[in-house]
Design a protein around this motif. Structure first.
Motif, PDB file in Angstrom:
ATOM      1  N   GLU A 259       0.498  15.525  30.239  1.00  0.00           N
ATOM      2  CA  GLU A 259      -0.825  15.098  30.676  1.00  0.00           C
ATOM      3  C   GLU A 259      -1.583  14.517  29.487  1.00  0.00           C
ATOM      4  O   GLU A 259      -1.661  15.164  28.442  1.00  0.00           O
ATOM      5  CB  GLU A 259      -1.610  16.280  31.256  1.00  0.00           C
ATOM      6  CG  GLU A 259      -1.107  16.773  32.599  1.00  0.00           C
ATOM      7  CD  GLU A 259      -1.404  15.784  33.709  1.00  0.00           C
ATOM      8  OE1 GLU A 259      -2.350  14.970  33.558  1.00  0.00           O
ATOM      9  OE2 GLU A 259      -0.682  15.811  34.723  1.00  0.00           O
ATOM     10  N   PRO A 260      -2.160  13.312  29.626  1.00  0.00           N
ATOM     11  CA  PRO A 260      -2.943  12.730  28.533  1.00  0.00           C
ATOM     12  C   PRO A 260      -4.047  13.660  28.027  1.00  0.00           C
ATOM     13  O   PRO A 260      -4.314  13.720  26.823  1.00  0.00           O
ATOM     14  CB  PRO A 260      -3.512  11.454  29.152  1.00  0.00           C
ATOM     15  CG  PRO A 260      -2.472  11.052  30.150  1.00  0.00           C
ATOM     16  CD  PRO A 260      -1.974  12.351  30.729  1.00  0.00           C
ATOM     17  N   LEU A 261      -4.691  14.401  28.936  1.00  0.00           N
ATOM     18  CA  LEU A 261      -5.741  15.329  28.509  1.00  0.00           C
ATOM     19  C   LEU A 261      -5.173  16.414  27.608  1.00  0.00           C
ATOM     20  O   LEU A 261      -5.812  16.819  26.622  1.00  0.00           O
ATOM     21  CB  LEU A 261      -6.422  15.959  29.726  1.00  0.00           C
ATOM     22  CG  LEU A 261      -7.542  16.965  29.418  1.00  0.00           C
ATOM     23  CD1 LEU A 261      -8.662  16.304  28.620  1.00  0.00           C
ATOM     24  CD2 LEU A 261      -8.091  17.570  30.704  1.00  0.00           C
ATOM     25  N   GLU A 262      -3.958  16.882  27.918  1.00  0.00           N
ATOM     26  CA  GLU A 262      -3.332  17.909  27.082  1.00  0.00           C
ATOM     27  C   GLU A 262      -2.933  17.349  25.725  1.00  0.00           C
ATOM     28  O   GLU A 262      -3.022  18.055  24.703  1.00  0.00           O
ATOM     29  CB  GLU A 262      -2.124  18.492  27.806  1.00  0.00           C
ATOM     30  CG  GLU A 262      -2.503  19.274  29.057  1.00  0.00           C
ATOM     31  CD  GLU A 262      -1.304  19.733  29.860  1.00  0.00           C
ATOM     32  OE1 GLU A 262      -1.499  20.572  30.749  1.00  0.00           O
ATOM     33  OE2 GLU A 262      -0.174  19.241  29.594  1.00  0.00           O
ATOM     34  N   ILE A 263      -2.498  16.098  25.699  1.00  0.00           N
ATOM     35  CA  ILE A 263      -2.189  15.457  24.415  1.00  0.00           C
ATOM     36  C   ILE A 263      -3.447  15.361  23.571  1.00  0.00           C
ATOM     37  O   ILE A 263      -3.442  15.668  22.365  1.00  0.00           O
ATOM     38  CB  ILE A 263      -1.562  14.062  24.641  1.00  0.00           C
ATOM     39  CG1 ILE A 263      -0.232  14.184  25.387  1.00  0.00           C
ATOM     40  CG2 ILE A 263      -1.358  13.345  23.300  1.00  0.00           C
ATOM     41  CD1 ILE A 263       0.341  12.846  25.832  1.00  0.00           C
ATOM     42  N   HIS A 264      -4.529  14.956  24.204  1.00  0.00           N
ATOM     43  CA  HIS A 264      -5.827  14.882  23.501  1.00  0.00           C
ATOM     44  C   HIS A 264      -6.233  16.259  22.990  1.00  0.00           C
ATOM     45  O   HIS A 264      -6.746  16.397  21.867  1.00  0.00           O
ATOM     46  CB  HIS A 264      -6.887  14.325  24.449  1.00  0.00           C
ATOM     47  CG  HIS A 264      -8.256  14.224  23.856  1.00  0.00           C
ATOM     48  ND1 HIS A 264      -8.541  13.419  22.768  1.00  0.00           N
ATOM     49  CD2 HIS A 264      -9.435  14.834  24.188  1.00  0.00           C
ATOM     50  CE1 HIS A 264      -9.824  13.532  22.470  1.00  0.00           C
ATOM     51  NE2 HIS A 264     -10.383  14.391  23.309  1.00  0.00           N
ATOM     52  N   TRP A 265      -6.024  17.277  23.786  1.00  0.00           N
ATOM     53  CA  TRP A 265      -6.351  18.651  23.390  1.00  0.00           C
ATOM     54  C   TRP A 265      -5.576  19.046  22.130  1.00  0.00           C
ATOM     55  O   TRP A 265      -6.148  19.610  21.185  1.00  0.00           O
ATOM     56  CB  TRP A 265      -6.014  19.606  24.543  1.00  0.00           C
ATOM     57  CG  TRP A 265      -6.148  21.067  24.194  1.00  0.00           C
ATOM     58  CD1 TRP A 265      -5.235  21.853  23.548  1.00  0.00           C
ATOM     59  CD2 TRP A 265      -7.272  21.916  24.469  1.00  0.00           C
ATOM     60  NE1 TRP A 265      -5.702  23.132  23.416  1.00  0.00           N
ATOM     61  CE2 TRP A 265      -6.959  23.203  23.970  1.00  0.00           C
ATOM     62  CE3 TRP A 265      -8.498  21.714  25.103  1.00  0.00           C
ATOM     63  CZ2 TRP A 265      -7.835  24.276  24.073  1.00  0.00           C
ATOM     64  CZ3 TRP A 265      -9.372  22.800  25.206  1.00  0.00           C
ATOM     65  CH2 TRP A 265      -9.036  24.051  24.699  1.00  0.00           C
ATOM     66  N   GLN A 266      -4.271  18.771  22.121  1.00  0.00           N
ATOM     67  CA  GLN A 266      -3.434  19.161  20.987  1.00  0.00           C
ATOM     68  C   GLN A 266      -3.856  18.430  19.710  1.00  0.00           C
ATOM     69  O   GLN A 266      -3.929  19.034  18.630  1.00  0.00           O
ATOM     70  CB  GLN A 266      -1.951  18.881  21.292  1.00  0.00           C
ATOM     71  CG  GLN A 266      -1.392  19.588  22.514  1.00  0.00           C
ATOM     72  CD  GLN A 266      -1.452  21.101  22.423  1.00  0.00           C
ATOM     73  OE1 GLN A 266      -1.628  21.665  21.347  1.00  0.00           O
ATOM     74  NE2 GLN A 266      -1.306  21.768  23.549  1.00  0.00           N
ATOM     75  N   ILE A 267      -4.125  17.142  19.823  1.00  0.00           N
ATOM     76  CA  ILE A 267      -4.582  16.375  18.659  1.00  0.00           C
ATOM     77  C   ILE A 267      -5.907  16.939  18.147  1.00  0.00           C
ATOM     78  O   ILE A 267      -6.081  17.185  16.939  1.00  0.00           O
ATOM     79  CB  ILE A 267      -4.743  14.885  19.010  1.00  0.00           C
ATOM     80  CG1 ILE A 267      -3.389  14.271  19.378  1.00  0.00           C
ATOM     81  CG2 ILE A 267      -5.372  14.115  17.843  1.00  0.00           C
ATOM     82  CD1 ILE A 267      -3.499  12.867  19.970  1.00  0.00           C
ATOM     83  N   SER A 268      -6.839  17.150  19.067  1.00  0.00           N
ATOM     84  CA  SER A 268      -8.160  17.660  18.692  1.00  0.00           C
ATOM     85  C   SER A 268      -8.056  19.038  18.063  1.00  0.00           C
ATOM     86  O   SER A 268      -8.735  19.340  17.074  1.00  0.00           O
ATOM     87  CB  SER A 268      -9.073  17.713  19.920  1.00  0.00           C
ATOM     88  OG  SER A 268      -9.288  16.428  20.452  1.00  0.00           O
ATOM     89  N   ALA A 269      -7.216  19.897  18.636  1.00  0.00           N
ATOM     90  CA  ALA A 269      -7.093  21.260  18.138  1.00  0.00           C
ATOM     91  C   ALA A 269      -6.645  21.279  16.681  1.00  0.00           C
ATOM     92  O   ALA A 269      -7.225  21.980  15.838  1.00  0.00           O
ATOM     93  CB  ALA A 269      -6.117  22.052  19.009  1.00  0.00           C
ATOM     94  N   LEU A 270      -5.618  20.514  16.371  1.00  0.00           N
ATOM     95  CA  LEU A 270      -5.094  20.490  15.008  1.00  0.00           C
ATOM     96  C   LEU A 270      -6.116  19.928  14.023  1.00  0.00           C
ATOM     97  O   LEU A 270      -6.316  20.472  12.930  1.00  0.00           O
ATOM     98  CB  LEU A 270      -3.809  19.663  14.968  1.00  0.00           C
ATOM     99  CG  LEU A 270      -2.593  20.277  15.667  1.00  0.00           C
ATOM    100  CD1 LEU A 270      -1.500  19.230  15.847  1.00  0.00           C
ATOM    101  CD2 LEU A 270      -2.063  21.468  14.875  1.00  0.00           C
TER     102      LEU A 270
END
Length: 228
Positions: A168-179
């Motif tokens: 999911e693009p939102l989950e990819i965004h989440w992972q990038i943001s989290a790191l």
């Protein structure tokens, strides 16, 4: 008491500048306010202090923003606008999908590292349970583009057979943001607890490379990855 002529002229020039450049004055207030809110939080920031550090007065701040909450919301919107404007300037639409994703991760890491006030304001807004963010149509619209960029990159990567399906693009965004977010939000505590300056240039460069690698290994098909 007589006011020195030079002082009167200086104040007159300052007033004229504010009148001639209202948008510049408004932006100056927002930028200084962001630093104050990031440092002291919504309740701790003082309008008097913000006025003293800007080309404005307390009265002018209330004229532009209504009250302290209005100023805080404008500063929060500006912080999100800066990161989205930076993403727009990357011009990654024509890049191969792996390179485009890499550039996006690098930008996010660098922007968060260079704009600590953005991270702190997001932390403050989470303390307030996103109460002010929910009032802003501006922030909602801005963040649509953030997900849209990743959707476009991911769709291209799927079409070219280089990205893993089912993400999911939102989950990819989440992972990038989290790191990238954690790198700033927890830098001080990590440095103190483990006795190592994780904010040093060498450590940051290493974390930057690892962040890119982790995201690519999550999204890109293993056989399409190059390098270590």
């Amino acid at each position: 008491m007589n006011v020195p002529v030079s002082s009167s002229r200086s104040k007159a020039r300052d007033g004229a500048t504010r009148i001639q450049d209202p948008e510049g004055t408004r932006q100056n207030i927002i930028e200084v306010a962001a630093q104050e809110f990031a440092l002291n939080g919504l309740s701790g920031a003082r309008i008097d202090e913000i006025a003293a550090k800007t080309r404005s007065s307390k009265r002018m701040i209330y004229y532009y923003f209504g009250n302290k909450e209005g100023l805080y919301l404008s500063a929060l919107e500006n912080a999100y606008r800066q990161v989205r404007d930076g993403e727009a300037k990357l011009d990654i639409a024509g890049l191969p999908p792996i390179e485009a994703l890499q550039r996006l991760v690098e930008f996010t890491f660098d922007h968060h590292h260079q704009h600590e006030e953005f991270i702190r304001m997001v932390m403050i807004e989470n303390i307030h349970h996103a109460e002010f963010l929910a009032r802003s149509d501006v922030i909602a619209d801005l963040n649509v583009t953030a997900i849209g960029n990743i959707e476009a990159i991911y769709a291209k990567g799927l079409a070219e057979g280089v990205f893993r399906p089912g993400l999911e693009p939102l989950e990819i965004h989440w992972q990038i943001s989290a790191l990238c977010f954690f790198n700033v939000a927890n830098r001080a505590t990590f440095s103190k607890i483990f006795g190592k300056d994780v904010g040093s240039p060498a450590f940051q460069e290493s974390l930057r490379r690892q962040t890119v690698e982790m995201v690519l290994r999550f999204v890109v098909l293993a056989e399409k990855l190059t390098g270590p």
